[in-house]
Design a protein around this motif. Structure first.
Motif, PDB file in Angstrom:
ATOM      1  N   VAL A 106      -3.630  10.524 -12.211  1.00  0.00           N
ATOM      2  CA  VAL A 106      -4.508  11.432 -11.468  1.00  0.00           C
ATOM      3  C   VAL A 106      -5.003  12.541 -12.390  1.00  0.00           C
ATOM      4  O   VAL A 106      -6.171  12.923 -12.342  1.00  0.00           O
ATOM      5  N   ARG A 107      -4.129  13.056 -13.269  1.00  0.00           N
ATOM      6  CA  ARG A 107      -4.537  14.089 -14.231  1.00  0.00           C
ATOM      7  C   ARG A 107      -5.677  13.573 -15.099  1.00  0.00           C
ATOM      8  O   ARG A 107      -6.679  14.261 -15.318  1.00  0.00           O
ATOM      9  N   GLY A 108      -5.558  12.351 -15.593  1.00  0.00           N
ATOM     10  CA  GLY A 108      -6.608  11.776 -16.430  1.00  0.00           C
ATOM     11  C   GLY A 108      -7.935  11.702 -15.696  1.00  0.00           C
ATOM     12  O   GLY A 108      -8.987  12.031 -16.249  1.00  0.00           O
ATOM     13  N   TYR A 109      -7.886  11.281 -14.447  1.00  0.00           N
ATOM     14  CA  TYR A 109      -9.107  11.196 -13.647  1.00  0.00           C
ATOM     15  C   TYR A 109      -9.696  12.585 -13.403  1.00  0.00           C
ATOM     16  O   TYR A 109     -10.894  12.800 -13.579  1.00  0.00           O
ATOM     17  N   ALA A 110      -8.849  13.541 -12.982  1.00  0.00           N
ATOM     18  CA  ALA A 110      -9.326  14.887 -12.656  1.00  0.00           C
ATOM     19  C   ALA A 110      -9.888  15.593 -13.891  1.00  0.00           C
ATOM     20  O   ALA A 110     -10.934  16.240 -13.824  1.00  0.00           O
ATOM     21  N   VAL A 111      -9.206  15.473 -15.011  1.00  0.00           N
ATOM     22  CA  VAL A 111      -9.686  16.117 -16.243  1.00  0.00           C
ATOM     23  C   VAL A 111     -10.991  15.465 -16.692  1.00  0.00           C
ATOM     24  O   VAL A 111     -11.917  16.158 -17.125  1.00  0.00           O
ATOM     25  N   GLY A 112     -11.091  14.155 -16.560  1.00  0.00           N
ATOM     26  CA  GLY A 112     -12.348  13.475 -16.905  1.00  0.00           C
ATOM     27  C   GLY A 112     -13.506  13.972 -16.058  1.00  0.00           C
ATOM     28  O   GLY A 112     -14.601  14.208 -16.569  1.00  0.00           O
ATOM     29  N   TRP A 113     -13.255  14.140 -14.752  1.00  0.00           N
ATOM     30  CA  TRP A 113     -14.306  14.634 -13.869  1.00  0.00           C
ATOM     31  C   TRP A 113     -14.689  16.069 -14.259  1.00  0.00           C
ATOM     32  O   TRP A 113     -15.877  16.393 -14.346  1.00  0.00           O
ATOM     33  N   LEU A 114     -13.685  16.924 -14.504  1.00  0.00           N
ATOM     34  CA  LEU A 114     -13.969  18.311 -14.859  1.00  0.00           C
ATOM     35  C   LEU A 114     -14.741  18.386 -16.176  1.00  0.00           C
ATOM     36  O   LEU A 114     -15.698  19.148 -16.295  1.00  0.00           O
ATOM     37  N   LYS A 115     -14.358  17.575 -17.146  1.00  0.00           N
ATOM     38  CA  LYS A 115     -15.063  17.568 -18.429  1.00  0.00           C
ATOM     39  C   LYS A 115     -16.523  17.153 -18.255  1.00  0.00           C
ATOM     40  O   LYS A 115     -17.396  17.641 -18.963  1.00  0.00           O
ATOM     41  N   LEU A 166       1.488  14.647  -4.636  1.00  0.00           N
ATOM     42  CA  LEU A 166       0.075  14.995  -4.780  1.00  0.00           C
ATOM     43  C   LEU A 166      -0.661  15.037  -3.452  1.00  0.00           C
ATOM     44  O   LEU A 166      -1.800  15.479  -3.400  1.00  0.00           O
ATOM     45  N   LEU A 167      -0.029  14.606  -2.386  1.00  0.00           N
ATOM     46  CA  LEU A 167      -0.706  14.612  -1.093  1.00  0.00           C
ATOM     47  C   LEU A 167      -0.892  16.022  -0.539  1.00  0.00           C
ATOM     48  O   LEU A 167      -1.707  16.224   0.348  1.00  0.00           O
ATOM     49  N   ALA A 183       0.837  -1.202   0.000  1.00  0.00           N
ATOM     50  CA  ALA A 183       0.000   0.000   0.000  1.00  0.00           C
ATOM     51  C   ALA A 183       0.872   1.252   0.000  1.00  0.00           C
ATOM     52  O   ALA A 183       0.586   2.215  -0.723  1.00  0.00           O
ATOM     53  N   LEU A 184       1.941   1.263   0.788  1.00  0.00           N
ATOM     54  CA  LEU A 184       2.843   2.414   0.833  1.00  0.00           C
ATOM     55  C   LEU A 184       3.511   2.635  -0.517  1.00  0.00           C
ATOM     56  O   LEU A 184       3.580   3.766  -1.005  1.00  0.00           O
ATOM     57  N   VAL A 185       3.977   1.578  -1.145  1.00  0.00           N
ATOM     58  CA  VAL A 185       4.593   1.695  -2.470  1.00  0.00           C
ATOM     59  C   VAL A 185       3.573   2.217  -3.477  1.00  0.00           C
ATOM     60  O   VAL A 185       3.876   3.083  -4.306  1.00  0.00           O
ATOM     61  N   ALA A 186       2.328   1.735  -3.408  1.00  0.00           N
ATOM     62  CA  ALA A 186       1.286   2.199  -4.328  1.00  0.00           C
ATOM     63  C   ALA A 186       1.006   3.691  -4.137  1.00  0.00           C
ATOM     64  O   ALA A 186       0.916   4.446  -5.108  1.00  0.00           O
ATOM     65  N   VAL A 187       0.885   4.129  -2.886  1.00  0.00           N
ATOM     66  CA  VAL A 187       0.626   5.548  -2.612  1.00  0.00           C
ATOM     67  C   VAL A 187       1.786   6.406  -3.104  1.00  0.00           C
ATOM     68  O   VAL A 187       1.589   7.442  -3.747  1.00  0.00           O
ATOM     69  N   THR A 224       1.479   9.197  -6.028  1.00  0.00           N
ATOM     70  CA  THR A 224       1.581  10.602  -5.636  1.00  0.00           C
ATOM     71  C   THR A 224       2.912  11.254  -5.958  1.00  0.00           C
ATOM     72  O   THR A 224       3.005  12.478  -5.953  1.00  0.00           O
ATOM     73  N   ARG A 225       3.957  10.484  -6.259  1.00  0.00           N
ATOM     74  CA  ARG A 225       5.285  11.081  -6.418  1.00  0.00           C
ATOM     75  C   ARG A 225       5.984  10.754  -7.732  1.00  0.00           C
ATOM     76  O   ARG A 225       7.131  11.131  -7.913  1.00  0.00           O
ATOM     77  N   THR A 226       5.328  10.058  -8.625  1.00  0.00           N
ATOM     78  CA  THR A 226       5.971   9.735  -9.893  1.00  0.00           C
ATOM     79  C   THR A 226       5.197  10.377 -11.040  1.00  0.00           C
ATOM     80  O   THR A 226       3.993  10.591 -10.942  1.00  0.00           O
TER      81      THR A 226
END
Length: 171
Positions: A40-49, A66-67, A23-27, A31-33
């Motif tokens: 996250v950009r894809g998700y956020a832009v999809g929501w905004l659209k 990103l945290l 879980a730590l490696v996934a977070v 959030t850092r790569t």
């Protein structure tokens, strides 16, 4: 306790440690790569659209983590008829990621660089452009998925705002 019970406890503890490590490696990956930030950009832009009646463009998002915050580059919103509403070279937002877990969007600060905002009510139109762009077209009986966005401090650097509205002269 016998050896079988101790071995069982060790197995459960090792399993829990492995799950926490994964879980730590996934977070950290998300959030850092650059790969995670792009997801996250894809998700956020999809929501905004899905919230905007028009065209939304986001060049890229950068973040050390990103945290706590992110920078959005080359953001623009254009209405359905092709008229500009918002253009920003970059926007730096800080937030507490836990507010997202509660279904809220709370920004502690938002710094806009070279923002250009056009708010207009054209002749013959009954509403302002932002009322068309952000119109809620969901079924009023359906559960609402729209979110309230809270921003506590906004600063604009080298910005411009244009307000257009029809004038009526009676003579």
């Amino acid at each position: 306790m016998n050896n079988r019970t101790l071995n069982g406890i060790k197995f459960v503890l090792m399993g829990a440690i492995i799950v926490l490590a994964i879980a730590l490696v996934a977070v950290l990956t998300i959030t850092r790569t650059p790969w995670g930030v792009e997801r996250v950009r894809g998700y956020a832009v999809g929501w905004l659209k899905s919230q905007v009646h028009g065209t939304v463009k986001v060049g890229r998002i950068t973040s050390g983590s990103l945290l706590g915050g992110a920078v959005v580059h080359d953001l623009s919103i254009v209405d359905e008829s092709g008229r500009p509403f918002l253009a920003v070279d970059s926007a730096r937002a800080s937030y507490n990621w836990r507010s997202f877990l509660n279904g809220r969007i709370v920004l502690g600060s938002l710094d806009l660089y070279n923002p250009k905002v056009v708010i207009e009510q054209l002749p013959g139109m009954s509403k302002w452009n932002y009322e068309y762009i952000f119109a809620d077209t969901t079924n009023p009986n359906a559960p609402s998925l729209r979110r309230l966005i809270e921003i506590y401090r906004v600063r604009a650097f080298n910005g411009s705002a244009i307000v257009r509205m029809p004038l009526e002269f009676k003579g």
